[in-house]
Design a protein around this motif. Sequence first.
Motif, mmCIF file in Angstrom:
data_model
loop_
_atom_site.group_PDB
_atom_site.id
_atom_site.type_symbol
_atom_site.label_atom_id
_atom_site.label_comp_id
_atom_site.label_asym_id
_atom_site.label_seq_id
_atom_site.Cartn_x
_atom_site.Cartn_y
_atom_site.Cartn_z
ATOM 1 N N LYS A 43 100.773 -67.558 -18.648
ATOM 2 C CA LYS A 43 101.684 -67.520 -19.791
ATOM 3 C C LYS A 43 102.707 -68.652 -19.712
ATOM 4 C CE LYS A 43 100.469 -63.921 -22.204
ATOM 5 N NZ LYS A 43 99.898 -64.105 -23.510
ATOM 6 N N THR A 44 103.185 -68.943 -18.499
ATOM 7 C CA THR A 44 104.183 -70.012 -18.353
ATOM 8 C C THR A 44 103.583 -71.369 -18.706
ATOM 9 O OG1 THR A 44 103.650 -70.171 -15.996
ATOM 10 C CG2 THR A 44 105.553 -68.820 -16.603
ATOM 11 N N GLU A 46 101.073 -71.859 -20.836
ATOM 12 C CA GLU A 46 100.914 -71.874 -22.291
ATOM 13 C C GLU A 46 102.245 -72.169 -22.968
ATOM 14 O OE1 GLU A 46 99.036 -68.489 -24.070
ATOM 15 O OE2 GLU A 46 97.274 -68.676 -22.793
ATOM 16 N N LYS A 47 103.296 -71.567 -22.467
ATOM 17 C CA LYS A 47 104.624 -71.773 -23.042
ATOM 18 C C LYS A 47 105.047 -73.239 -22.898
ATOM 19 C CE LYS A 47 108.621 -69.281 -23.916
ATOM 20 N NZ LYS A 47 108.448 -68.252 -24.901
ATOM 21 N N ARG A 48 104.785 -73.820 -21.731
ATOM 22 C CA ARG A 48 105.126 -75.214 -21.477
ATOM 23 C C ARG A 48 104.372 -76.154 -22.419
ATOM 24 N NH1 ARG A 48 104.251 -75.891 -15.675
ATOM 25 N NH2 ARG A 48 106.044 -74.535 -15.507
ATOM 26 N N HIS A 50 103.185 -75.289 -25.376
ATOM 27 C CA HIS A 50 103.728 -75.037 -26.708
ATOM 28 C C HIS A 50 105.047 -75.791 -26.920
ATOM 29 C CE1 HIS A 50 104.887 -72.909 -30.321
ATOM 30 N NE2 HIS A 50 106.020 -72.577 -29.740
ATOM 31 N N THR A 84 98.025 -73.634 -28.532
ATOM 32 C CA THR A 84 97.471 -72.557 -27.709
ATOM 33 C C THR A 84 96.236 -71.946 -28.370
ATOM 34 O OG1 THR A 84 99.080 -71.040 -28.685
ATOM 35 C CG2 THR A 84 99.626 -71.986 -26.548
#
Length: 162
Positions: A43-44, A46-48, A50, A84
């Motif tokens: 998740k981290t 993907e967030k980065r 994004h 993503t």
Amino acid sequence: MKWRQVTGTTCDPRMPLKLKGKIYKSVIRPVLLYGSECWAMKKTDEKRLHVAEMRMLRWMCGVTRMDKVRNEYIRGSLKVAPVTEKLKGNRLSWYGHVKRRDETHVTKKAMSINVDGWRGRGRPKKIWMDCVRSDMRERGVSDSETGDRTEWKKKTYCADPK
């Protein structure tokens, strides 16, 4: 590096947003997602990804975070799908490709390989197959549908908005 090379054109206020979106989709995003088919994304991560994408899109539109413009509005004006979602589509596309391969092919063998040994303590590391399973659950597809290439592509492809 590619972003810096095209910044002169993509950040030019005289350029139309539609053209900037096309440049982003054809030059920058492929570099951003190169090799993403085999990434086991947390998740981290993907967030980065994004955040990096949104920063570039905001620069292209000439908008700062202080302007309080929503991400959806920026994406809509450039006609760009979330990175993503494209990543998940790429991963499922590659999975279908590998599943349709011959049983003797190296990639097909590597998917079913079993490594002997002991696992360390703590939570197991996220593996690629876990990502594929969650992506398939999200899109509502099953393992048995990989045989038909056209149907698989229809169900797993993430198109950019028109």
